[in-house]
Each structure stands twice: as structure tokens, then as C-alpha cells.
Design a protein around this motif. Structure first.
Motif, PDB file in Angstrom:
ATOM      1  N   HIS A  72       0.848  -1.072   0.029  1.00  0.00           N
ATOM      2  CA  HIS A  72      -0.009  -0.020   0.055  1.00  0.00           C
ATOM      3  C   HIS A  72       1.083   1.191   0.100  1.00  0.00           C
ATOM      4  CE1 HIS A  72      -3.194   2.784   0.785  1.00  0.00           C
ATOM      5  NE2 HIS A  72      -2.885   2.905   2.074  1.00  0.00           N
ATOM      6  N   LEU A  73       1.922   1.167   0.797  1.00  0.00           N
ATOM      7  CA  LEU A  73       2.955   2.537   0.968  1.00  0.00           C
ATOM      8  C   LEU A  73       3.421   2.478  -0.711  1.00  0.00           C
ATOM      9  CD1 LEU A  73       4.606   2.052   4.428  1.00  0.00           C
ATOM     10  CD2 LEU A  73       3.453   4.133   3.580  1.00  0.00           C
ATOM     11  N   ILE A  74       3.848   1.472  -1.151  1.00  0.00           N
ATOM     12  CA  ILE A  74       4.479   1.520  -2.482  1.00  0.00           C
ATOM     13  C   ILE A  74       3.444   2.322  -3.491  1.00  0.00           C
ATOM     14  CG2 ILE A  74       5.422   0.014  -4.352  1.00  0.00           C
ATOM     15  CD1 ILE A  74       6.900  -1.526  -2.481  1.00  0.00           C
ATOM     16  N   ASP A  75       2.146   1.754  -3.447  1.00  0.00           N
ATOM     17  CA  ASP A  75       1.245   2.040  -4.254  1.00  0.00           C
ATOM     18  C   ASP A  75       0.983   3.781  -4.399  1.00  0.00           C
ATOM     19  OD1 ASP A  75       0.786  -0.486  -5.348  1.00  0.00           O
ATOM     20  OD2 ASP A  75      -0.880  -0.691  -3.908  1.00  0.00           O
ATOM     21  N   VAL A  76       0.728   4.122  -3.005  1.00  0.00           N
ATOM     22  CA  VAL A  76       0.657   5.390  -2.925  1.00  0.00           C
ATOM     23  C   VAL A  76       1.779   6.198  -3.032  1.00  0.00           C
ATOM     24  CG1 VAL A  76       0.328   7.277  -0.926  1.00  0.00           C
ATOM     25  CG2 VAL A  76      -1.046   5.283  -1.018  1.00  0.00           C
ATOM     26  N   THR A 114       8.140  15.591  -2.805  1.00  0.00           N
ATOM     27  CA  THR A 114       7.217  14.748  -1.894  1.00  0.00           C
ATOM     28  C   THR A 114       7.687  14.383  -0.500  1.00  0.00           C
ATOM     29  OG1 THR A 114       6.184  13.791  -3.966  1.00  0.00           O
ATOM     30  CG2 THR A 114       5.928  12.583  -2.171  1.00  0.00           C
ATOM     31  N   GLY A 115       7.078  14.982   0.272  1.00  0.00           N
ATOM     32  CA  GLY A 115       7.854  14.643   1.683  1.00  0.00           C
ATOM     33  C   GLY A 115       7.344  13.164   2.336  1.00  0.00           C
ATOM     34  N   LEU A 116       7.921  12.738   3.369  1.00  0.00           N
ATOM     35  CA  LEU A 116       7.491  11.465   3.942  1.00  0.00           C
ATOM     36  C   LEU A 116       6.147  11.455   4.628  1.00  0.00           C
ATOM     37  CD1 LEU A 116       8.576   8.396   4.367  1.00  0.00           C
ATOM     38  CD2 LEU A 116       9.690   9.043   6.341  1.00  0.00           C
ATOM     39  N   SER A 117       5.848  12.873   5.173  1.00  0.00           N
ATOM     40  CA  SER A 117       4.795  13.145   5.904  1.00  0.00           C
ATOM     41  C   SER A 117       3.515  12.996   4.716  1.00  0.00           C
ATOM     42  CB  SER A 117       4.965  14.219   6.619  1.00  0.00           C
ATOM     43  OG  SER A 117       5.229  15.529   5.731  1.00  0.00           O
ATOM     44  N   GLN A 118       3.671  13.442   3.892  1.00  0.00           N
ATOM     45  CA  GLN A 118       2.599  13.660   2.738  1.00  0.00           C
ATOM     46  C   GLN A 118       2.383  12.017   2.541  1.00  0.00           C
ATOM     47  OE1 GLN A 118       2.891  15.306  -1.124  1.00  0.00           O
ATOM     48  NE2 GLN A 118       0.882  15.155  -1.344  1.00  0.00           N
ATOM     49  N   LEU A 155       2.820   9.273   4.279  1.00  0.00           N
ATOM     50  CA  LEU A 155       2.362   8.660   5.546  1.00  0.00           C
ATOM     51  C   LEU A 155       0.792   9.106   5.610  1.00  0.00           C
ATOM     52  CD1 LEU A 155       5.333   8.941   8.193  1.00  0.00           C
ATOM     53  CD2 LEU A 155       4.394   7.082   6.656  1.00  0.00           C
ATOM     54  N   LYS A 156       0.693  10.315   5.370  1.00  0.00           N
ATOM     55  CA  LYS A 156      -0.840  11.062   5.722  1.00  0.00           C
ATOM     56  C   LYS A 156      -1.699  10.247   4.314  1.00  0.00           C
ATOM     57  CE  LYS A 156      -3.273  15.280   6.027  1.00  0.00           C
ATOM     58  NZ  LYS A 156      -3.302  16.543   5.439  1.00  0.00           N
ATOM     59  N   GLU A 157      -1.276  10.416   3.319  1.00  0.00           N
ATOM     60  CA  GLU A 157      -2.235   9.711   1.931  1.00  0.00           C
ATOM     61  C   GLU A 157      -2.400   8.521   2.161  1.00  0.00           C
ATOM     62  OE1 GLU A 157      -2.414  11.404  -1.676  1.00  0.00           O
ATOM     63  OE2 GLU A 157      -1.604  13.614  -0.797  1.00  0.00           O
ATOM     64  N   ALA A 158      -1.384   7.667   2.938  1.00  0.00           N
ATOM     65  CA  ALA A 158      -1.438   6.279   2.914  1.00  0.00           C
ATOM     66  C   ALA A 158      -2.212   5.711   4.225  1.00  0.00           C
ATOM     67  CB  ALA A 158      -0.156   5.553   2.964  1.00  0.00           C
ATOM     68  N   SER A 159      -2.333   6.643   5.097  1.00  0.00           N
ATOM     69  CA  SER A 159      -2.922   6.578   6.443  1.00  0.00           C
ATOM     70  C   SER A 159      -1.959   5.634   7.264  1.00  0.00           C
ATOM     71  CB  SER A 159      -4.297   6.008   6.546  1.00  0.00           C
ATOM     72  OG  SER A 159      -5.054   6.988   5.892  1.00  0.00           O
ATOM     73  N   VAL A 160      -0.660   5.618   6.904  1.00  0.00           N
ATOM     74  CA  VAL A 160       0.281   4.571   7.759  1.00  0.00           C
ATOM     75  C   VAL A 160       1.157   5.495   8.798  1.00  0.00           C
ATOM     76  CG1 VAL A 160       2.317   3.284   7.156  1.00  0.00           C
ATOM     77  CG2 VAL A 160       0.292   2.915   5.905  1.00  0.00           C
ATOM     78  N   LYS A 182       4.396   6.592  11.301  1.00  0.00           N
ATOM     79  CA  LYS A 182       5.783   6.457  10.787  1.00  0.00           C
ATOM     80  C   LYS A 182       6.482   5.219  11.366  1.00  0.00           C
ATOM     81  CE  LYS A 182       8.070  10.618  11.066  1.00  0.00           C
ATOM     82  NZ  LYS A 182       8.834  11.683  11.856  1.00  0.00           N
ATOM     83  N   GLY A 183       6.216   4.598  12.471  1.00  0.00           N
ATOM     84  CA  GLY A 183       6.738   3.482  13.025  1.00  0.00           C
ATOM     85  C   GLY A 183       6.731   2.243  11.932  1.00  0.00           C
ATOM     86  N   SER A 184       5.323   2.378  11.359  1.00  0.00           N
ATOM     87  CA  SER A 184       5.282   1.075  10.152  1.00  0.00           C
ATOM     88  C   SER A 184       5.855   1.325   8.927  1.00  0.00           C
ATOM     89  CB  SER A 184       3.598   1.061  10.129  1.00  0.00           C
ATOM     90  OG  SER A 184       3.203   0.082   9.114  1.00  0.00           O
ATOM     91  N   PHE A 185       6.110   2.664   8.626  1.00  0.00           N
ATOM     92  CA  PHE A 185       6.934   2.907   7.508  1.00  0.00           C
ATOM     93  C   PHE A 185       8.449   2.483   7.620  1.00  0.00           C
ATOM     94  CE2 PHE A 185       9.979   5.396   5.127  1.00  0.00           C
ATOM     95  CZ  PHE A 185       9.400   5.268   3.799  1.00  0.00           C
ATOM     96  N   TYR A 186       8.905   2.897   8.778  1.00  0.00           N
ATOM     97  CA  TYR A 186      10.194   2.423   9.104  1.00  0.00           C
ATOM     98  C   TYR A 186      10.592   0.851   9.443  1.00  0.00           C
ATOM     99  CZ  TYR A 186      11.876   7.228   8.759  1.00  0.00           C
ATOM    100  OH  TYR A 186      12.051   8.534   8.315  1.00  0.00           O
ATOM    101  N   PHE A 187       9.343   0.209   9.678  1.00  0.00           N
ATOM    102  CA  PHE A 187       9.550  -1.044   9.980  1.00  0.00           C
ATOM    103  C   PHE A 187       9.891  -1.836   8.523  1.00  0.00           C
ATOM    104  CE2 PHE A 187       7.339  -5.470   9.627  1.00  0.00           C
ATOM    105  CZ  PHE A 187       8.203  -5.978  10.826  1.00  0.00           C
ATOM    106  N   HIS A 188       9.174  -1.190   7.366  1.00  0.00           N
ATOM    107  CA  HIS A 188       9.450  -1.798   6.144  1.00  0.00           C
ATOM    108  C   HIS A 188      10.604  -1.113   5.363  1.00  0.00           C
ATOM    109  CE1 HIS A 188       5.775  -4.236   6.270  1.00  0.00           C
ATOM    110  NE2 HIS A 188       5.105  -3.028   6.785  1.00  0.00           N
ATOM    111  N   PHE A 189      10.751   0.082   5.615  1.00  0.00           N
ATOM    112  CA  PHE A 189      12.028   0.779   4.622  1.00  0.00           C
ATOM    113  C   PHE A 189      12.890   1.415   5.733  1.00  0.00           C
ATOM    114  CE2 PHE A 189       7.984   0.637   2.364  1.00  0.00           C
ATOM    115  CZ  PHE A 189       8.454  -0.077   1.196  1.00  0.00           C
ATOM    116  N   ASP A 190      14.306   1.513   5.453  1.00  0.00           N
ATOM    117  CA  ASP A 190      15.195   2.159   6.033  1.00  0.00           C
ATOM    118  C   ASP A 190      15.112   3.753   5.995  1.00  0.00           C
ATOM    119  OD1 ASP A 190      16.295  -0.102   6.841  1.00  0.00           O
ATOM    120  OD2 ASP A 190      17.868  -0.277   5.465  1.00  0.00           O
TER     121      ASP A 190
END
Lengths: 198, 198
Positions: free
Chosen positions: B13-17, B30-34, B36-41, B43-51
Motif C-alpha cells: 500500500h505504501l508503494i502504491d501511494v 514529496t515529503g515522507l509526511s505526505q 504517510l498521511k495519504e497512505a494512513s500509515v 511513521k513506525g510502520s513505514f520504518y518497519f518496512h523501509f530504512d
């Protein structure tokens, strides 16, 4: 130096510094604070000359266009060269320039077009003029070559010039990506194939 | 859905968004915050998947490459078409796609190459693979066309494919800038002229 001359010098200095930063890093990747710091210019002074970063970038596109026109006197607009020599001089001039930059920068107009062309109508308008200027300059060389018999006759000189400019811009994208002159050398081979009457 | 499946779904889902945001706005814009916001995910979940944002972008280039390969089954890799038809199908497929986007987006690989190719060696490496994939796919079509006699014989099929891919990427830069299909239509005319045996 009176106040007006000093102001103009500051404005030009901002453009010089900004044009290099945008060229090397991209527009969105370059903050106003970095421009001000590297130019040693205050925020107040910047806003005296430019409404915002976008207005500043528009002035920088004008600057790039003027630079292209000035540099063209060494190649595409060099009256001491034949049409074939003009194309070769253009190729070698930019190949040498890009080599000095380790193939990392490319064409400032193409960079702006890729990064901002689809986002901002003001940029689009200005960049379209810049592209047209390149296509027009090349069209004149092609016309001259067709007339002299060096180049193949063609139905639509402007379309051919547009294709050659586009293929050069695309070659620069790949040049930057693979950090190699190969896409540009390849461009030169096929451009000669498209143009030369041999 | 177990934890592992849910995690994979979040990652995709993060990759799609992210792929759509980078495609439409550019990487630096494109900032990381945008994302996360658009994906409704979170920050912790993002960093679990990507460095970091860069690792995320590398995964997105892989995604773009897979998309190109999948979509190619409709045109360049469509075995029910002749080589000439494959080129035409490729052209019309992307022309139609870009038209739907009002000619604002172009090629995600070309966009990344232009914006980041010169800046980040990790991106360069990945983008070079992506470009090579496009050149290879087109080379196969050209080989087939030369063998069948539909296309002109040529000394170096890969060089010709590279030039055609580059000229397409460059046409997309101008397409975005002038918001018009004209550079792509022009590309198709000259690509046929370079390829077809007529």
C-alpha cells in the motif's frame, strides 16, 4: 558603485548562484536558505528583487536561454562553420562541458521541464519558449544544410529539429543516469544518419 | 489476515501511494509526511518496512519496472502483433495514458533519472537497470522486425533501440512542458522512418 548599480549586481549575483544550484541539485531540492547562504545575500535583499522562489526561477530560465544563445555562437550559430560542422561543434561543445561535470548535470532547460513542466503553468510557458528557441536554432541549421545539399531534403524541417532536440534531451537523461557519454555519442551517430546526405 | 500478510499489504500500500505521489510531484517535492498521511500509515510502520525515503524510492523503481514489464504484454511483448504493430501499440498505449493525465506526468523512470540520476549512485544503478530493460525489450522487437523484413537492416540494434528510447524520453519532457501530444506524435513519425523498410 551607486545604489542602483549595486542592486543590479546583487540581483545578477543571486541569479548566478541560484542558476548553478538549481542546475546541480534541481529546483525542489534547493531551498531559498541555501541560495541566500551561498550568495551571502539577506532575505530582505532577495525579496527586494524577486517576489518568491518561483519568480526567481523564471528569471533563471531567462538566464539559461541567454546563455544558450550566447554559447550557440561557438557552434550552431557560428557562421564560419558549414551546417555539418555546426552540428559536430554543438555535439563536441556540450559533450566536453558535460564531461567536466562528470555527466551529472545535463541541460538546465530539460531538467526544469522534467521536474516542473507538468506542475506549474508559469514554468511551462517559459520553458516552452526555451524549447522553441532550441528547435528554431537547429531548424535554421537544417534549412541551411538542405539548401546547400549537405543534408537530406525533408518535408518538415521544424518537426525534424524537434525530434533531434527531444532525442538529445532524452540522451541527457540517460547520460546522467549511467554517468557516461555513450547516450550522447549514440545521439550523434543517429542525428548524422537522419541529417546527412550520404 | 495474519500479521505477516497484513505487513506485506501495508508495504505494498505504501508503494502504491508513494509511486503515484513521486510520479505526479517528483521525489524531492514529496515529503515522507505526505506519503504517510495519504497512505494512513504511521511513521513506525513505514520504518518497519523501509530504512529511509531512499530505500523506499528504490523499491518504487522496482515497482515501476515490474509495471512496465506487465504493461508491455499489451504492446511490445504482445506475441499476437507484428513488430510494426507492436511499436504502434506501444505508442498508442502510452499516448492514451498520458492524455488521461493531461500530459503532466511522463515516464516515472525518466522523471527519476532526470531528477536523481546525477545525484545518488544507488538510484543511478537501479535506474540504469530500468533503462536497460526498456532498451532490451525494444531491441527484441527490432530484431524480430529486421528478421521478418518489416524493418530495415541495421548494424547495431541495441544502439538504435537506445536512441529510440532516449528520443521517447526526451519527447516526454517536451510533452510535459507544452502539455501536448505533439512531441510524441512527432516521435512516432521519425521512429517509423528509422525502423520501417519502405
Amino acid at each position: 558603485m551607486n545604489a542602483e548599480t549595486k542592486g543590479e549586481a546583487t540581483k545578477q549575483h543571486l541569479i548566478d548562484v541560484g542558476s548553478m544550484l538549481f542546475y546541480k541539485q534541481g529546483y525542489n531540492n534547493t531551498g531559498l536558505s541555501q541560495i541566500l547562504k551561498e550568495a551571502s545575500v539577506t532575505k530582505g535583499s532577495f525579496y527586494f528583487h524577486f517576489d518568491d522562489k518561483e519568480t526567481f526561477a523564471i528569471a533563471i530560465i531567462d538566464f539559461y536561454m541567454k546563455m544558450f544563445r550566447d554559447l550557440s555562437k561557438q557552434h550552431l550559430n557560428n557562421d564560419s562553420l558549414t551546417p555539418t560542422e555546426k552540428i559536430a561543434a554543438f555535439h563536441h561543445f556540450y559533450l566536453n562541458l558535460f564531461k567536466q561535470q562528470d555527466y551529472t548535470c545535463g541541460c538546465p532547460i530539460g531538467n526544469f521541464g522534467q521536474e516542473l513542466g507538468g506542475l506549474n503553468p508559469e514554468f511551462s510557458k517559459k520553458l516552452a519558449i526555451a524549447f522553441n528557441g532550441m528547435v528554431f536554432t537547429l531548424s535554421q541549421v537544417i534549412s541551411e544544410g538542405v539548401l546547400s545539399g549537405e543534408f537530406k531534403a525533408t518535408n518538415d524541417i521544424e518537426a525534424l529539429a524537434g525530434f533531434i532536440v527531444d532525442s538529445w534531451e532524452g540522451a541527457l537523461v540517460r547520460m546522467k543516469t549511467i554517468r557516461s557519454s555513450q547516450p550522447l555519442e549514440n545521439w550523434f551517430v543517429f542525428t548524422k544518419q537522419l541529417l546527412l546526405n550520404e
